[in-house]
Motif scaffolding. Structure first.
Motif, PDB file in Angstrom:
ATOM      1  N   ILE A  34       0.841  -1.209   0.000  1.00  0.00           N
ATOM      2  CA  ILE A  34       0.000   0.000   0.000  1.00  0.00           C
ATOM      3  C   ILE A  34       0.868   1.247   0.000  1.00  0.00           C
ATOM      4  O   ILE A  34       0.654   2.187  -0.782  1.00  0.00           O
ATOM      5  N   TYR A  35       1.874   1.283   0.878  1.00  0.00           N
ATOM      6  CA  TYR A  35       2.731   2.465   0.979  1.00  0.00           C
ATOM      7  C   TYR A  35       3.516   2.711  -0.305  1.00  0.00           C
ATOM      8  O   TYR A  35       3.649   3.846  -0.767  1.00  0.00           O
ATOM      9  N   LEU A  36       4.032   1.629  -0.895  1.00  0.00           N
ATOM     10  CA  LEU A  36       4.836   1.794  -2.107  1.00  0.00           C
ATOM     11  C   LEU A  36       3.968   2.176  -3.305  1.00  0.00           C
ATOM     12  O   LEU A  36       4.434   2.868  -4.214  1.00  0.00           O
ATOM     13  N   ARG A  37       2.719   1.764  -3.310  1.00  0.00           N
ATOM     14  CA  ARG A  37       1.824   2.229  -4.378  1.00  0.00           C
ATOM     15  C   ARG A  37       1.543   3.720  -4.229  1.00  0.00           C
ATOM     16  O   ARG A  37       1.394   4.434  -5.224  1.00  0.00           O
ATOM     17  N   CYS A  38       1.474   4.197  -2.980  1.00  0.00           N
ATOM     18  CA  CYS A  38       1.342   5.639  -2.753  1.00  0.00           C
ATOM     19  C   CYS A  38       2.567   6.370  -3.292  1.00  0.00           C
ATOM     20  O   CYS A  38       2.443   7.409  -3.961  1.00  0.00           O
ATOM     21  N   VAL A  39       3.748   5.826  -3.013  1.00  0.00           N
ATOM     22  CA  VAL A  39       4.994   6.424  -3.498  1.00  0.00           C
ATOM     23  C   VAL A  39       4.999   6.470  -5.022  1.00  0.00           C
ATOM     24  O   VAL A  39       5.388   7.473  -5.635  1.00  0.00           O
ATOM     25  N   ARG A  40       4.554   5.390  -5.642  1.00  0.00           N
ATOM     26  CA  ARG A  40       4.518   5.348  -7.112  1.00  0.00           C
ATOM     27  C   ARG A  40       3.583   6.411  -7.677  1.00  0.00           C
ATOM     28  O   ARG A  40       3.908   7.080  -8.666  1.00  0.00           O
ATOM     29  N   THR A  41       2.430   6.587  -7.046  1.00  0.00           N
ATOM     30  CA  THR A  41       1.498   7.629  -7.498  1.00  0.00           C
ATOM     31  C   THR A  41       2.124   9.006  -7.381  1.00  0.00           C
ATOM     32  O   THR A  41       1.991   9.845  -8.286  1.00  0.00           O
ATOM     33  N   ILE A  42       2.816   9.260  -6.270  1.00  0.00           N
ATOM     34  CA  ILE A  42       3.472  10.550  -6.067  1.00  0.00           C
ATOM     35  C   ILE A  42       4.549  10.766  -7.116  1.00  0.00           C
ATOM     36  O   ILE A  42       4.723  11.870  -7.643  1.00  0.00           O
ATOM     37  N   TYR A  43       5.287   9.710  -7.453  1.00  0.00           N
ATOM     38  CA  TYR A  43       6.340   9.821  -8.468  1.00  0.00           C
ATOM     39  C   TYR A  43       5.721  10.157  -9.832  1.00  0.00           C
ATOM     40  O   TYR A  43       6.237  11.021 -10.571  1.00  0.00           O
ATOM     41  N   ASN A  44       4.629   9.484 -10.173  1.00  0.00           N
ATOM     42  CA  ASN A  44       3.946   9.780 -11.436  1.00  0.00           C
ATOM     43  C   ASN A  44       3.449  11.215 -11.476  1.00  0.00           C
ATOM     44  O   ASN A  44       3.497  11.876 -12.516  1.00  0.00           O
ATOM     45  N   CYS A  45       2.972  11.694 -10.334  1.00  0.00           N
ATOM     46  CA  CYS A  45       2.516  13.085 -10.230  1.00  0.00           C
ATOM     47  C   CYS A  45       3.680  14.034 -10.473  1.00  0.00           C
ATOM     48  O   CYS A  45       3.542  15.042 -11.171  1.00  0.00           O
ATOM     49  N   ALA A  46       4.843  13.714  -9.902  1.00  0.00           N
ATOM     50  CA  ALA A  46       6.024  14.563 -10.056  1.00  0.00           C
ATOM     51  C   ALA A  46       6.480  14.615 -11.517  1.00  0.00           C
ATOM     52  O   ALA A  46       6.899  15.665 -12.012  1.00  0.00           O
ATOM     53  N   ILE A  47       6.384  13.490 -12.221  1.00  0.00           N
ATOM     54  CA  ILE A  47       6.731  13.472 -13.641  1.00  0.00           C
ATOM     55  C   ILE A  47       5.764  14.351 -14.423  1.00  0.00           C
ATOM     56  O   ILE A  47       6.163  15.155 -15.274  1.00  0.00           O
ATOM     57  N   GLU A  48       4.478  14.210 -14.111  1.00  0.00           N
ATOM     58  CA  GLU A  48       3.438  15.001 -14.794  1.00  0.00           C
ATOM     59  C   GLU A  48       3.648  16.496 -14.587  1.00  0.00           C
ATOM     60  O   GLU A  48       3.434  17.300 -15.506  1.00  0.00           O
ATOM     61  N   LYS A  49       4.106  16.879 -13.385  1.00  0.00           N
ATOM     62  CA  LYS A  49       4.293  18.293 -13.061  1.00  0.00           C
ATOM     63  C   LYS A  49       5.670  18.813 -13.475  1.00  0.00           C
ATOM     64  O   LYS A  49       5.982  19.977 -13.260  1.00  0.00           O
ATOM     65  N   GLY A  50       6.498  17.960 -14.052  1.00  0.00           N
ATOM     66  CA  GLY A  50       7.801  18.404 -14.514  1.00  0.00           C
ATOM     67  C   GLY A  50       8.857  18.517 -13.435  1.00  0.00           C
ATOM     68  O   GLY A  50       9.889  19.157 -13.634  1.00  0.00           O
ATOM     69  N   ILE A  51       8.629  17.887 -12.281  1.00  0.00           N
ATOM     70  CA  ILE A  51       9.581  17.957 -11.185  1.00  0.00           C
ATOM     71  C   ILE A  51      10.752  17.015 -11.420  1.00  0.00           C
ATOM     72  O   ILE A  51      11.884  17.294 -11.026  1.00  0.00           O
ATOM     73  N   VAL A  52      10.494  15.890 -12.062  1.00  0.00           N
ATOM     74  CA  VAL A  52      11.533  14.902 -12.331  1.00  0.00           C
ATOM     75  C   VAL A  52      11.314  14.347 -13.732  1.00  0.00           C
ATOM     76  O   VAL A  52      10.178  14.250 -14.206  1.00  0.00           O
TER      77      VAL A  52
END
Length: 414
Positions: free
Chosen positions: A177-195
């Protein structure tokens, strides 16, 4: 330090302005490459020689001070970045807001920043349960690393973090559960141009989130009949109510307790119960599919016994929620109802000699298992559970198949 970026202001020899001055650029050198960034400053070549030789006076002395400030700022940014990339440096150097919360205008750059902004937006959307899950994941991450940038989360780093959680008592389900949250946050960061997407650490041949173990949670029909026939020791108390609400959840397609608390009389259509799962109502938005459950006499009797007297269509069926509660308060109330049900069902199970643990989650699994073993199609089970795709249902039933095979194997030796 080997591998550390450095920054220094240089005179750009390639450009000449109309007044004869040349722009000053901040050159950042990392490993075998470099990139130039604007400073807004320009000087004549002969003046640059004086500045570089520390012989500047008057206005040139002011420019020399500005150059020193630019280089100091650049080095401070480099030191704070952790894993260095030119894009991350550029965002920090230009003060670019990588991700801004729609709710409070908070800016995000690091993993923890994006987590906080994402949680704030979930709360603003009244998705308190989801926000709570992400908050727990964030707390776990912060225990493991005091600061964290997205480029730091390599497949090896994530595997090490997984081992840390398991070593410290987290269940495999919680880890997932926690790592799926991390994955969602990472995808969000890619979408926002952070990484950059090239740093993405999840997926095939990279890091794969572990699947939770299939634990046998379902009861047999015989066990369910024992619960139905159970005579409460303390009638009209939480003991009887807990038994009844557990049965109602089981009879109504394994309904989640949060959905049960949210039921209104307008959801009852004769002997049909029509509702939308709170879990998917916002995530599927306009495509939210209502769940239809048949209400047998046992279920109708439970609703009549514990439902509120005022049966207006807009009234809640059970007296747990009221219209003045916000999402966080409703979450707290539903969790308390779950705790009450689980506490009493554990005692009832012990009295009845049922070995399997009885929880609110057991009701949903038991509903699915009984349907499966009665010959119901996966399509029907999927629709009854409110799953958005068949794959989810197939994964959900995987453990039940193993349980059934074990029972059939035992019969070979009887």
């Amino acid at each position: 330090m080997e591998g550390k970026a450095t920054a220094k202001v240089i005179l750009d020899p390639r450009s000449v302005k109309k007044d004869g001055t040349r722009p000053l650029k901040l050159r950042v050198i990392y490993l075998s490459g470099n990139r130039n960034f604007g400073t807004g400053l320009s000087v004549l070549p002969e003046d640059w020689e004086k500045i570089a030789a520390k012989k500047a006076r008057g206005p040139l002395k002011d420019i020399q001070t500005q150059i020193s400030a630019i280089e100091t700022k650049a080095q401070e940014i480099i030191d704070s970045l952790g894993a260095f990339t030119y894009n991350r440096f550029q965002d920090a150097y230009n003060g670019k807001p990588s991700y801004t919360s729609a709710e409070d205008g908070r800016k995000a750059k690091t993993v923890y920043d994006v987590f906080e902004v994402y949680i704030a937006d979930l709360k603003a959307a009244e998705r308190a349960g989801t926000a709570s899950s992400y908050r727990c994941a964030l707390v776990s991450l912060r225990k493991y690393a005091s600061s964290l940038y997205f480029e730091d989360m390599t497949p090896a780093w994530l595997a090490q973090y997984e081992r840390y959680m398991l070593k410290n008592g987290y269940s495999s389900t919680t880890v997932g559960i926690y790592l799926r949250c991390v994955r969602t946050i990472y995808n969000c960061a890619i979408e926002k141009g952070i990484v950059l997407a090239t740093f993405y650490p999840f997926g095939k041949r990279k890091y794969q989130i572990p699947a939770g173990a299939n634990i046998k949670k379902a009861l047999t029909r015989a066990d369910v009949q024992k619960i139905i026939s159970y005579t409460p020791k303390y009638p009209d108390t939480w003991e009887e109510q807990a038994r009844d609400l557990w049965l109602l959840s089981y009879l109504c397609n394994g309904m989640n307790i949060k959905d049960l608390c949210n039921l209104k009389y307008q959801n009852i259509e004769g002997k049909r119960l029509v509702f939308t799962r709170q879990k998917t109502e916002r995530t599927t938005r306009s495509n939210a599919k209502p769940i239809v459950a048949h209400l047998p006499e046992t279920a109708l009797a439970i609703i009549e016994r514990w439902g509120q007297q005022h049966k207006r269509p807009s009234s809640f069926v059970f007296p747990f929620y009221n219209m003045d509660m916000d999402a966080e308060r409703r979450l707290a109330v539903s969790l308390q109802v779950v705790r009450n049900i689980n506490t009493w069902m554990k005692r009832i199970g012990e009295d009845l000699g049922i070995e399997a643990p009885i929880t609110t989650y057991t009701a949903r699994h038991t509903f699915s298992t009984v349907l499966k073993r009665s010959g119901a199609s996966i399509e029907f089970i999927s629709e009854s559970l409110g799953h958005s795709d068949m794959k989810t249902t197939e994964n959900y039933l995987a453990g039940f198949e193993d349980d059934f095979r074990e029972e059939m194997s035992k019969k070979l030796l009887e």
